[in-house]
Design a protein around this motif. Structure first.
Motif, PDB file in Angstrom:
ATOM      1  N   MET A 230      24.754  21.198  59.466  1.00 17.83           N
ATOM      2  CA  MET A 230      23.408  21.122  60.049  1.00 17.83           C
ATOM      3  C   MET A 230      23.320  20.032  61.120  1.00 17.83           C
ATOM      4  O   MET A 230      22.707  20.222  62.164  1.00 17.83           O
ATOM      5  N   ALA A 231      23.959  18.891  60.884  1.00 22.46           N
ATOM      6  CA  ALA A 231      23.966  17.807  61.881  1.00 22.46           C
ATOM      7  C   ALA A 231      24.673  18.249  63.151  1.00 22.46           C
ATOM      8  O   ALA A 231      24.220  17.939  64.259  1.00 22.46           O
ATOM      9  N   MET A 232      25.777  18.980  62.996  1.00 23.01           N
ATOM     10  CA  MET A 232      26.496  19.490  64.170  1.00 23.01           C
ATOM     11  C   MET A 232      25.613  20.434  64.962  1.00 23.01           C
ATOM     12  O   MET A 232      25.556  20.377  66.186  1.00 23.01           O
ATOM     13  N   LEU A 233      24.921  21.330  64.263  1.00 25.89           N
ATOM     14  CA  LEU A 233      24.053  22.297  64.932  1.00 25.89           C
ATOM     15  C   LEU A 233      22.907  21.608  65.659  1.00 25.89           C
ATOM     16  O   LEU A 233      22.530  22.016  66.761  1.00 25.89           O
ATOM     17  N   LYS A 234      22.346  20.571  65.056  1.00 22.87           N
ATOM     18  CA  LYS A 234      21.264  19.834  65.702  1.00 22.87           C
ATOM     19  C   LYS A 234      21.747  19.127  66.959  1.00 22.87           C
ATOM     20  O   LYS A 234      20.988  18.966  67.906  1.00 22.87           O
ATOM     21  N   GLY A 235      22.992  18.704  66.950  1.00 23.68           N
ATOM     22  CA  GLY A 235      23.566  17.984  68.094  1.00 23.68           C
ATOM     23  C   GLY A 235      23.934  18.870  69.262  1.00 23.68           C
ATOM     24  O   GLY A 235      24.259  18.390  70.340  1.00 23.68           O
ATOM     25  N   MET A 236      23.890  20.162  69.091  1.00 29.13           N
ATOM     26  CA  MET A 236      24.291  21.090  70.173  1.00 29.13           C
ATOM     27  C   MET A 236      23.234  21.191  71.231  1.00 29.13           C
ATOM     28  O   MET A 236      22.118  21.117  71.156  1.00 29.13           O
TER      29      MET A 236
END
Length: 138
Positions: free
Chosen positions: A132-138
């Motif tokens: 989820m953190a990776m997706l938010k950072g995109m």
């Protein structure tokens, strides 16, 4: 186990003994002997067979369909751990083999995901939060 797995995987992949022999670099008679249990391939040929069928070497040699509801040898990284019963409060017991493979210990937090057309999935909470953190950072 090996001979049953070899026969099942060869047929599942719609290969004749001759076609499989060509891929492995042996004679059709060698495949026939392996399937009858009269002989076993060496470790390199076994590794090649596992690669051809996209299964682990361990599953090629040791997998028992009876332990997995009669299902065929699974592809690498795929597992069928069996059937669990939902308790009165909705709890389930995760099979020991699944806990070992996925390093699940008492007290671990799990996220339950659902898709009405595909079913439920369970993932460790820390792994889910990283995604989820990776997706938010995109």
């Amino acid at each position: 186990m090996f001979k049953e797995n070899l026969i099942q995987l060869r047929k599942l992949n719609k290969l004749s003994q001759e076609e499989l022999a060509e891929k492995v670099g042996v004679t059709r008679q060698s495949i026939a002997k392996w399937e009858s249990g009269d002989s076993m391939p060496d470790i390199e040929k076994s590794r090649l067979l596992a690669e051809i069928f996209n299964v682990t070497l361990d599953d090629l040699v040791n997998y028992e369909a009876g332990e997995a509801l009669g299902m065929p040898t699974p592809p690498k990284g795929k597992h069928l751990f069996g059937i669990v019963t939902v308790g009165d409060k909705g709890q389930i017991v995760i099979p020991a083999k699944a806990r070992k493979i996925f390093n699940i210990s008492p007290g671990d937090e799990l996220v339950v995901l659902g898709d009405e057309s595909q079913g439920l999935a369970i993932i460790k909470a820390d792994g889910f939060m990283k995604i989820m953190a990776m997706l938010k950072g995109m």
